[in-house]
Design an enzyme around this catalytic site. Structure first.
Site, short mmCIF file in Angstrom:
data_model
loop_
_atom_site.label_atom_id
_atom_site.label_comp_id
_atom_site.label_asym_id
_atom_site.label_seq_id
_atom_site.Cartn_x
_atom_site.Cartn_y
_atom_site.Cartn_z
CD GLN A 120 -3.36 0.37 0.11
OE1 GLN A 120 -3.76 -0.65 0.39
NE2 GLN A 120 -4.09 0.99 -0.50
CE LYS A 135 -5.84 -4.05 2.85
NZ LYS A 135 -6.07 -3.71 1.43
CG ASP A 175 -8.53 -5.69 0.91
OD1 ASP A 175 -8.10 -4.98 0.10
OD2 ASP A 175 -8.64 -6.97 1.34
P1 NDP Z 1 -14.57 -8.85 -2.12
O1 NDP Z 1 -14.65 -9.35 -0.87
O2 NDP Z 1 -15.66 -8.00 -2.57
O3 NDP Z 1 -14.38 -10.23 -3.13
C1 NDP Z 1 -13.61 -11.11 -2.98
C2 NDP Z 1 -13.67 -12.03 -4.09
O4 NDP Z 1 -12.60 -12.95 -4.00
C3 NDP Z 1 -14.95 -13.00 -3.82
O5 NDP Z 1 -15.25 -13.31 -5.23
C4 NDP Z 1 -14.19 -14.05 -3.20
O6 NDP Z 1 -15.07 -15.31 -3.34
C5 NDP Z 1 -12.88 -14.31 -4.14
N1 NDP Z 1 -11.81 -14.69 -2.80
C6 NDP Z 1 -11.75 -14.21 -1.65
N2 NDP Z 1 -10.35 -15.07 -1.18
C7 NDP Z 1 -10.38 -16.01 -1.79
C8 NDP Z 1 -9.45 -16.99 -1.68
N3 NDP Z 1 -8.75 -17.16 -0.59
N4 NDP Z 1 -9.43 -17.87 -2.75
C9 NDP Z 1 -10.51 -17.73 -3.68
N5 NDP Z 1 -11.25 -16.88 -3.94
C10 NDP Z 1 -11.03 -15.94 -3.06
O7 NDP Z 1 -13.38 -8.40 -1.99
P2 NDP Z 1 -12.86 -7.08 -3.13
O8 NDP Z 1 -13.21 -7.47 -4.36
O9 NDP Z 1 -12.72 -5.77 -2.40
O10 NDP Z 1 -11.15 -7.46 -3.27
C11 NDP Z 1 -10.43 -8.46 -4.01
C12 NDP Z 1 -9.18 -8.17 -4.16
O11 NDP Z 1 -8.74 -6.70 -4.79
C13 NDP Z 1 -8.28 -8.29 -2.91
O12 NDP Z 1 -6.86 -8.86 -3.12
C14 NDP Z 1 -8.02 -6.86 -2.36
O13 NDP Z 1 -7.09 -6.80 -1.68
C15 NDP Z 1 -7.82 -6.17 -3.60
N6 NDP Z 1 -8.09 -4.63 -3.70
C16 NDP Z 1 -9.38 -4.37 -3.55
C17 NDP Z 1 -9.69 -2.69 -3.55
C18 NDP Z 1 -11.02 -2.34 -3.34
O14 NDP Z 1 -11.12 -1.09 -3.25
N7 NDP Z 1 -12.18 -3.01 -2.67
C19 NDP Z 1 -8.67 -1.95 -3.94
C20 NDP Z 1 -7.43 -2.64 -4.43
C21 NDP Z 1 -7.27 -3.76 -4.36
P3 NDP Z 1 -15.72 -15.87 -1.97
O15 NDP Z 1 -16.98 -15.08 -1.95
O16 NDP Z 1 -16.33 -17.43 -2.43
O17 NDP Z 1 -14.88 -15.85 -0.71
O1 2IT Z 2 -5.97 -2.53 -1.39
C1 2IT Z 2 -6.46 -1.30 -1.63
O2 2IT Z 2 -6.03 -0.44 -2.26
C2 2IT Z 2 -7.78 -1.10 -0.93
N1 2IT Z 2 -8.19 -2.21 -0.31
C3 2IT Z 2 -8.33 0.12 -0.93
C4 2IT Z 2 -7.85 1.10 0.24
C5 2IT Z 2 -8.76 2.21 0.35
O3 2IT Z 2 -8.17 3.00 1.60
O4 2IT Z 2 -9.33 2.62 -0.40
#
Ligand code: NDP
Ligand code: 2IT
Length: 458
Positions: A120, A135, A175
């Site tokens: 981050q 984080k 997240d």
């Molecule tokens: P969500 O909780 O909205 O969605 C996560 C998705 O990934 C679900 O479909 C979940 O499936 C799947 N998943 C999670 N853990 C696992 C695992 N161990 N194995 C397989 N599938 C998995 O999270 P986000 O969409 O917010 O985050 C997804 C990724 O993006 C993460 O790596 C996060 O750190 C990154 N990220 C998020 C940001 C944000 O703004 N939200 C910003 C930048 C990065 P299931 O429901 O079956 O668990």
């Molecule tokens: O991994 C990421 O950059 C996030 N989950 C978003 C963090 C934030 O402060 O919006």
């Protein structure tokens, strides 16, 4: 798990990696992130070796400013007391208040928290907005919990977290497992304990109480803006390309939406149980209904589209990565794509990888892609749109004002173009060709290291 660290030409760099490995032996993900960043900044460190060594710049860079770990007791619907572990890592505050999401997932541990907070720092630096790296999260599993249980957990978590955060100190967001519902409960408890309406203390808030338009869409949209720029720089059009997206959460859904706006064909999405393949193109409204409204499983897509295909997760390789595609967007979690999976993707003709998730590819997989001329959009650059829009939310909160959807979206697009340009220029300046992974690490490191040098030995 990635273990490779190739000795660099800098003895100082090699020594710092070795010392960090010794000090953090049980933290595989953290060490993976350290090796990736430190090995790619070799050309910068070689130039400044004596200067950096004297001020222990790298030793300070890999040591969090603060690691907070706490007990989170809460009562479930049956009256049983449950105990989880909470974390907040305040890794580097040299560019601004610590900023980064909260993850609620049973796999959460100190190693995962530290790798995410470390990434981050550099991601936030690339946004060029004034935010440091942090984080947090918990090993709490939101799956199958009632709304009341989620609320009780969030309130207990905030009872402790509130001691460490504030709009000018540390600003958490969502997240994995933390979305608008959880942010609402966390914000309510913070407001109650502090008796102050400090809107900028959390981002990803609901639109009716200080949230920003486009924050929900921002990570996925930003990923596609970055992908479009990267492909354009390599004379490739995004139109009509076949795309697969792992995950079906916040990032995956809005990456899919923007990919469809750009006329790409998204043919598969997944969750942790398996994936759906719809050769006629994913119907995103159905995914949103299953995931955003019902909090269901992706398999339920077949109830709406019976001629789609569902593949259950059975082996090491998540089934979605066996589907042939031009563009692959891992948007679920860390280490989804290892070397074995990378080889399958290459055989199937992949031309570009866009890391929507944080560190979804192992270091070996990234190296393999780059050696084989597959373009890689590195997570710390390509998924920075979420945190960038969080910083825009903080900005609107400070002004006690809001911008329209189009205004925020235009700012996000501009930020993503700027991030791509930084990666490209740094890669060029340090002779890394179109290795944007190295470009992102170098550009971000230069910013963070300059700020650290200016602020003295802290
Ligand atoms: P969500 O909780 O909205 O969605 C996560 C998705 O990934 C679900 O479909 C979940 O499936 C799947 N998943 C999670 N853990 C696992 C695992 N161990 N194995 C397989 N599938 C998995 O999270 P986000 O969409 O917010 O985050 C997804 C990724 O993006 C993460 O790596 C996060 O750190 C990154 N990220 C998020 C940001 C944000 O703004 N939200 C910003 C930048 C990065 P299931 O429901 O079956 O668990
Ligand atoms: O991994 C990421 O950059 C996030 N989950 C978003 C963090 C934030 O402060 O919006």
């Amino acid at each position: 798990m990635s273990s490779c660290y190739l000795e660099t030409k800098s003895q100082y760099l090699n020594d710092v990696v070795k010392k960090t490995e010794l000090k953090n032996q049980n933290e595989a993900e953290f060490l993976q992130a350290i090796r990736e960043v430190l090995s790619s900044i070799e050309p910068v460190v070689v130039k400044h070796e004596e200067e950096y060594k004297k001020i222990a710049l790298l030793e300070r860079l890999v040591e969090p400013e603060r690691v907070i770990s706490f007990r989170v007791p809460w009562v479930d619907d049956k009256g049983q007391v449950q105990v989880n572990r909470g974390f907040r890592i305040q890794f580097n505050g040299s560019l601004g208040p610590y900023k980064g999401g909260l993850r609620f997932h049973p796999s959460v541990n100190q190693s995962i928290m530290k790798f995410l907070a470390f990434e981050q720092i550099f991601k936030n630096a690339l946004t060029c907005l004034p935010i440091g790296g942090g984080k947090g999260g918990s090993d709490f599993d939101p799956k199958g919990k009632s709304d009341m249980e989620i609320m009780h957990f969030c309130q207990s978590f905030m009872n402790e977290l509130q001691k460490h955060i504030g709009q000018d100190t540390d600003v958490p967001a969502g997240d994995i497992g933390v979305g608008a519902r959880e942010i609402g409960y966390l914000f309510g408890q913070y407001r109650r304990i502090r008796n102050t309406y400090e809107a900028g203390v959390l981002t990803g808030k609901g639109l009716d109480y200080g949230g920003s338009l486009v924050r929900k869409e921002a990570t996925g949209y930003g990923l596609m803006y970055f992908m479009r720029e990267m492909l354009k720089a390599n004379n490739i059009e995004i139109r009509n390309k076949n795309v697969i997206i792992s995950g079906s959460g916040n990032v995956a859904i809005y990456a899919c939406e923007k990919a469809q706006h750009m006329d790409a064909n998204v043919i598969a999405m997944s969750d942790s149980s398996g994936c759906i393949y719809d050769k006629n193109g994913i119907k995103l409204d159905i995914i949103k209904e299953i995931k955003e409204e019902k909090r269901g499983r992706i398999k339920e897509y077949l109830n709406y589209v019976p001629n789609a295909v569902y593949y259950e997760k059975a082996s090491n390789i998540p089934p979605i990565f066996n589907i042939k595609a031009d563009i692959v967007l891992p948007c679920a979690t860390q280490n989804e794509i290892n070397l074995e999976t990378a080889k399958v993707l290459l055989q199937n003709g992949v031309i570009a990888i866009g890391e929507g998730a944080n560190m979804p590819c192992t270091n070996e997989a990234v190296e393999f892609f780059i050696e084989n001329k597959v373009l890689v959009a590195p997570g710390k650059a390509a998924n920075a749109g979420g945190v960038a829009t969080s910083a825009l939310e903080m900005c609107q909160n400070s002004m006690r004002y809001f911008w329209s959807f189009d205004e925020v979206d235009k700012k996000l697009e501009g930020i993503m173009i700027n991030i791509f340009n930084q990666c490209q220029s740094a890669a060029k300046e340090y002779s890394c060709g179109n290795n944007y992974v190295a470009g992102a690490n170098i550009a971000a490191f230069l910013k963070v290291s300059e700020a650290m040098k200016s602020q003295g030995i802290i």
